[in-house]
Write a protein that holds these residues in place. Structure first.
Motif, PDB file in Angstrom:
ATOM      1  N   ALA A  25       4.770  -3.023   5.649  1.00 16.14           N
ATOM      2  CA  ALA A  25       4.468  -1.630   5.318  1.00 16.14           C
ATOM      3  C   ALA A  25       3.671  -1.532   4.022  1.00 16.14           C
ATOM      4  O   ALA A  25       2.743  -0.724   3.906  1.00 16.14           O
ATOM      5  N   ASP A  26       4.014  -2.358   3.028  1.00 18.93           N
ATOM      6  CA  ASP A  26       3.350  -2.299   1.718  1.00 18.93           C
ATOM      7  C   ASP A  26       2.283  -3.385   1.653  1.00 18.93           C
ATOM      8  O   ASP A  26       2.319  -4.281   0.818  1.00 18.93           O
TER       9      ASP A  26
ATOM     10  N   GLU B 108      -0.800  -3.351   0.705  1.00 23.00           N
ATOM     11  CA  GLU B 108      -1.774  -3.347  -0.384  1.00 23.00           C
ATOM     12  C   GLU B 108      -1.403  -4.325  -1.495  1.00 23.00           C
ATOM     13  O   GLU B 108      -2.263  -4.808  -2.220  1.00 23.00           O
ATOM     14  N   ASN B 109      -0.104  -4.597  -1.660  1.00 21.97           N
ATOM     15  CA  ASN B 109       0.329  -5.460  -2.758  1.00 21.97           C
ATOM     16  C   ASN B 109       0.761  -6.852  -2.294  1.00 21.97           C
ATOM     17  O   ASN B 109       1.360  -7.594  -3.067  1.00 21.97           O
ATOM     18  N   VAL B 110       0.459  -7.192  -1.058  1.00 15.93           N
ATOM     19  CA  VAL B 110       0.970  -8.437  -0.493  1.00 15.93           C
ATOM     20  C   VAL B 110       0.541  -9.653  -1.313  1.00 15.93           C
ATOM     21  O   VAL B 110       1.336 -10.550  -1.569  1.00 15.93           O
TER      22      VAL B 110
END
Length: 218
Positions: free
Chosen positions: A184-185, A187-189
């Motif tokens: 889900a997140d 962008e910060n992977v």
């Protein structure tokens, strides 16, 4: 009877390749179709039909299929028929475990700190992943992730390691597409890994690798 999938024929210039190069082209085309779901789990296809679809001779096609069978991406269902295999949770975990170890070895073997070219390549791969994930394109996102890990593999210049990763990475890429949802997140992977590499902190990068692969186990 369900419609048969459509495979794009290889470029016309492929016919002039030597046998090894043509086999590799066929293998790559079939891997792409397996990863994106064009060749779906459980489907059975005859060698003559596949050769006709790709517009290639039977001999190099069979060599490519034997390689796919060794990767457990297909299995023979008869003398001239192959069945697309279905990755189960256990096989996905085993593949992830092995790739985790291989990529960890690549980080340990790569010259450190990484060169600016390698850092730029990592950033580009991370950007490609984020863009694909934003469009919820799991196939392109998995390809971006595979390219990112490959930066470390190429940097350590270990041919046997490269060969092992080359064999397993498509298997994992298909498993990701079929069994794993995008985070889900997204962008910060890769931020923590990029920061660790830019700072020349190998131990922090290794911790990221361990945590990332643990989180991706099905």
């Amino acid at each position: 009877m369900p419609d048969l999938p459509h495979l794009a024929p290889l470029p016309s210039g492929a016919a002039t390749d030597d046998r090894h190069a043509l086999r590799e082209r066929i293998h790559d085309a079939l891997v792409g179709a397996l990863v994106n779901g064009t060749l779906a789990p459980g489907q059975e296809h005859g060698e003559p039909w596949l050769a006709q679809q790709l517009d290639v001779p039977l001999a190099p096609l069979r060599e490519a299929l034997l390689l796919l069978a060794s990767q457990r991406l297909v299995e023979y269902a008869g003398p001239e028929n192959v069945r697309v295999t279905s990755p189960d949770a256990a096989s996905c975990r085993h593949t992830a475990d092995v790739l985790h170890g291989l990529y960890r070895t690549a980080l340990l073997g790569a010259p450190w700190p990484l060169t600016e070219d390698d850092l730029d390549a990592l950033r580009n791969c991370a950007t490609a992943y984020v863009r694909a994930a934003a469009r919820r394109n799991a196939v392109e996102a998995a390809a971006g992730e595979r390219a990112l890990w490959s930066v470390f593999v190429h940097a350590c210049r270990n041919p046997p390691l490269y060969d092992a990763v080359t064999r397993l990475a498509p298997v994992w890429q298909r498993a990701q597409h079929l069994r794993l949802a995008l985070p889900a997140d997204f962008e910060n992977v890769w931020d923590a890994l990029l920061d660790a590499c830019a700072a020349g902190d190998r131990q922090r990068a290794l911790r990221f690798v361990d945590e990332h692969w643990q989180s991706r186990l099905p």
